[in-house]
Design an enzyme around this catalytic site. Structure first.
Site, PDB file in Angstrom:
ATOM      1  CG  ASN A 136      -6.510  -0.438   0.888  1.00 21.44           C
ATOM      2  OD1 ASN A 136      -5.731  -0.070   0.013  1.00 21.44           O
ATOM      3  ND2 ASN A 136      -6.115  -0.832   2.085  1.00 21.44           N
ATOM      4  CG  HIS A 170      -3.022   3.902   1.649  1.00 19.85           C
ATOM      5  ND1 HIS A 170      -3.448   3.434   0.427  1.00 19.85           N
ATOM      6  CD2 HIS A 170      -3.128   2.860   2.511  1.00 19.85           C
ATOM      7  CE1 HIS A 170      -3.793   2.163   0.552  1.00 19.85           C
ATOM      8  NE2 HIS A 170      -3.609   1.787   1.805  1.00 19.85           N
ATOM      9  CB  CYS A 189      -0.958   0.000   1.182  1.00 22.41           C
ATOM     10  SG  CYS A 189      -2.163  -1.323   1.070  1.00 22.41           S
TER      11      CYS A 189
HETATM   12  O1  UT7 Z   1      -3.765  -0.576   3.366  1.00 24.69           O
HETATM   13  C1  UT7 Z   1      -2.921  -1.314   4.188  1.00 24.69           C
HETATM   14  C2  UT7 Z   1      -3.141  -0.971   5.574  1.00 24.69           C
HETATM   15  N1  UT7 Z   1      -4.399  -1.511   6.022  1.00 24.69           N
HETATM   16  C3  UT7 Z   1      -5.107  -0.847   6.892  1.00 24.69           C
HETATM   17  O2  UT7 Z   1      -4.729   0.254   7.221  1.00 24.69           O
HETATM   18  C4  UT7 Z   1      -6.313  -1.486   7.489  1.00 24.69           C
HETATM   19  C5  UT7 Z   1      -6.330  -1.208   8.964  1.00 24.69           C
HETATM   20  N2  UT7 Z   1      -7.430  -1.794   9.671  1.00 24.69           N
HETATM   21  C6  UT7 Z   1      -8.701  -1.395   9.534  1.00 24.69           C
HETATM   22  O3  UT7 Z   1      -8.992  -0.574   8.692  1.00 24.69           O
HETATM   23  C7  UT7 Z   1      -9.727  -1.934  10.489  1.00 24.69           C
HETATM   24  O4  UT7 Z   1      -9.088  -2.626  11.519  1.00 24.69           O
HETATM   25  C8  UT7 Z   1     -10.787  -2.855   9.826  1.00 24.69           C
HETATM   26  C9  UT7 Z   1     -11.703  -2.033   8.943  1.00 24.69           C
HETATM   27  C10 UT7 Z   1     -10.063  -3.905   9.021  1.00 24.69           C
HETATM   28  C11 UT7 Z   1     -11.630  -3.530  10.899  1.00 24.69           C
HETATM   29  O5  UT7 Z   1     -12.202  -2.597  11.781  1.00 24.69           O
HETATM   30  P1  UT7 Z   1     -12.123  -2.808  13.370  1.00 24.69           P
HETATM   31  O6  UT7 Z   1     -12.882  -1.725  13.966  1.00 24.69           O
HETATM   32  O7  UT7 Z   1     -10.667  -2.905  13.725  1.00 24.69           O
HETATM   33  O8  UT7 Z   1     -12.891  -4.155  13.574  1.00 24.69           O
HETATM   34  P2  UT7 Z   1     -12.370  -5.542  14.180  1.00 24.69           P
HETATM   35  O9  UT7 Z   1     -11.364  -6.170  13.265  1.00 24.69           O
HETATM   36  O10 UT7 Z   1     -11.972  -5.323  15.585  1.00 24.69           O
HETATM   37  O11 UT7 Z   1     -13.700  -6.382  14.135  1.00 24.69           O
HETATM   38  C12 UT7 Z   1     -14.829  -6.088  14.966  1.00 24.69           C
HETATM   39  C13 UT7 Z   1     -15.857  -7.168  14.802  1.00 24.69           C
HETATM   40  C14 UT7 Z   1     -15.303  -8.573  15.009  1.00 24.69           C
HETATM   41  O12 UT7 Z   1     -16.252  -9.308  15.711  1.00 24.69           O
HETATM   42  P3  UT7 Z   1     -16.062  -9.605  17.277  1.00 24.69           P
HETATM   43  O13 UT7 Z   1     -14.747 -10.315  17.384  1.00 24.69           O
HETATM   44  O14 UT7 Z   1     -16.045  -8.232  17.907  1.00 24.69           O
HETATM   45  O15 UT7 Z   1     -17.237 -10.429  17.583  1.00 24.69           O
HETATM   46  C15 UT7 Z   1     -15.169  -9.122  13.614  1.00 24.69           C
HETATM   47  O16 UT7 Z   1     -15.304 -10.508  13.559  1.00 24.69           O
HETATM   48  O17 UT7 Z   1     -16.394  -7.146  13.473  1.00 24.69           O
HETATM   49  C16 UT7 Z   1     -16.319  -8.465  12.904  1.00 24.69           C
HETATM   50  N3  UT7 Z   1     -16.104  -8.338  11.465  1.00 24.69           N
HETATM   51  C17 UT7 Z   1     -17.094  -8.123  10.591  1.00 24.69           C
HETATM   52  N4  UT7 Z   1     -18.440  -7.994  10.746  1.00 24.69           N
HETATM   53  C18 UT7 Z   1     -19.165  -7.760   9.651  1.00 24.69           C
HETATM   54  C19 UT7 Z   1     -14.935  -8.370  10.792  1.00 24.69           C
HETATM   55  N5  UT7 Z   1     -15.151  -8.170   9.476  1.00 24.69           N
HETATM   56  C20 UT7 Z   1     -16.479  -8.009   9.328  1.00 24.69           C
HETATM   57  C21 UT7 Z   1     -17.310  -7.768   8.213  1.00 24.69           C
HETATM   58  N6  UT7 Z   1     -18.627  -7.641   8.424  1.00 24.69           N
HETATM   59  N7  UT7 Z   1     -16.819  -7.629   6.964  1.00 24.69           N
END
Ligand code: UT7
Length: 324
Positions: free
Chosen positions: A281, A251, A114
């Site tokens: 992304n 980004h 990225c």
């Molecule tokens: O470009 C390269 C660099 N990449 C990035 O910068 C990405 C950085 N990370 C992020 O943007 C965020 O961490 C995400 C958008 C990927 C995720 O957001 P988050 O607020 O960190 O959510 P999380 O991973 O903590 O997930 C929260 C909950 C989880 O459930 P539990 O464990 O709380 O029950 C996940 O299982 O959301 C669940 N979850 C989803 N639910 C519905 C994960 N993916 C999904 C989904 N739809 N697609």
């Protein structure tokens, strides 16, 4: 006096097919609400089956050259950033070189996921400053859809396809921040974090292409810190204040990360180019895609100071300060 890499053209290309959050909700256990709230993404473009990374890169490059009023004969360097090359080798840049009809100079790929476009821009800028190239095409192009696990809801809702390109030309500047062109670049990597964002395949390890794996929360945490650091480092290097930046062109991984960086700089949303909502992304393509959009709609104007930044797998992160 010093040589500056002045941006003389920019262009982009997005595949026709649009995939909405509603479409994704039919494929995996997710919802429009979750994707919008956590990432800010509403829709993204996905390459057609017969569209390769080089095809997207060529279209973006042709648009950038047209915008610059130049032809491929004028170009002596192509640096292409991608994590999704057409083939393991040769470099996708060489395919672009051939298709553009450029038979001299040199072309190569850089791999910083990225952050790839920032790494490519810094590389081209250094070749120009060293006097080894006069006109450079810098491209970010990805078909990230090809390395997604479409059953993994934690990644498949985030990434997408596209390409953007800039044309840089060596021009003489005074050596201060009134110059047009790339004013300063800052690159970083920390290979200890491989396991937080990687592809679980490759020619030397599995002899397969593999799929993206990400610990999103951990990557998020590092992104916020690393981007704040590199932004501070960039401004300090040229003794500028956040008020002197006209546009933040970040980004486009997550709206919350972008908002956080802007907030730390004291920049309101009216000075931030945001495309993650409709591009998703697109990895190395995201910064040049955002640039091309804001230039085309007249937001970014000649003479504006732009702060470009990115963070990605490696980890890699970096920035470029550019007077347009
Ligand atoms: O470009 C390269 C660099 N990449 C990035 O910068 C990405 C950085 N990370 C992020 O943007 C965020 O961490 C995400 C958008 C990927 C995720 O957001 P988050 O607020 O960190 O959510 P999380 O991973 O903590 O997930 C929260 C909950 C989880 O459930 P539990 O464990 O709380 O029950 C996940 O299982 O959301 C669940 N979850 C989803 N639910 C519905 C994960 N993916 C999904 C989904 N739809 N697609």
């Amino acid at each position: 006096m010093m040589i500056r890499s002045v941006v003389v053209g920019c262009g982009s290309y997005l595949p026709e097919r649009i995939l909405t959050n509603a479409d994704l909700a039919k494929m995996v256990d997710t919802s429009d609400e979750w994707i919008v709230e956590r990432s800010g993404i509403r829709q993204r473009h996905i390459a057609a089956d017969n569209e390769k990374t080089s095809d997207l890169a060529i279209k973006a490059s042709q648009a950038a050259l047209k915008n610059a009023g130049l032809t491929a004969d004028d170009v002596d360097l192509i640096v292409l950033a991608t994590a999704t090359p057409d083939q393991t080798f040769p470099a996708t840049a060489c395919r672009v070189q051939a298709e553009l009809g450029m038979t001299r100079g040199f072309a190569f790929d850089v791999q910083a996921v990225c952050s790839g476009f920032i790494f490519a821009l810094a590389t081209a800028d250094n070749f120009i400053k060293a006097g080894q190239a006069k006109t450079a095409l810098v491209i970010g192009a990805e078909t990230f859809s090809r390395i997604l696990d479409w059953t993994d809801r934690t990644t498949c809702v985030l990434f997408a396809d596209g390409a953007g390109a800039l044309v840089l030309r060596a021009e003489e500047g005074k050596g201060n921040t009134d110059d047009r062109g790339v004013l300063t670049t800052h690159l970083h990597s920390d290979g200890r974090h491989n396991d937080l964002l990687y592809v679980d395949g490759g020619p030397s390890s599995t002899q397969t292409t593999g799929h993206v794996r990400m610990q999103g929360k951990e990557v998020f945490r590092h992104a916020v810190v690393n981007l704040a650091d590199v932004v501070k480092e960039t401004l300090a290097a040229v003794d500028m204040k956040p008020e002197q930046i006209d546009w933040l062109v970040p980004h486009q991984a997550n709206k919350r990360i972008i908002d956080g960086t802007a907030r730390k700089l004291g920049m309101g949303t009216e000075r931030v180019v945001l495309t993650v909502d409709h591009h998703g992304n697109t990895s190395a393509a995201s910064v040049p895609l955002a640039l091309a959009e804001a230039v085309a709609d007249g937001r970014i104007k000649r003479g504006d100071v732009l702060l470009l930044e990115a963070m990605g797998g490696g980890f890699t992160w970096g920035s470029a300060l550019v007077r347009w």
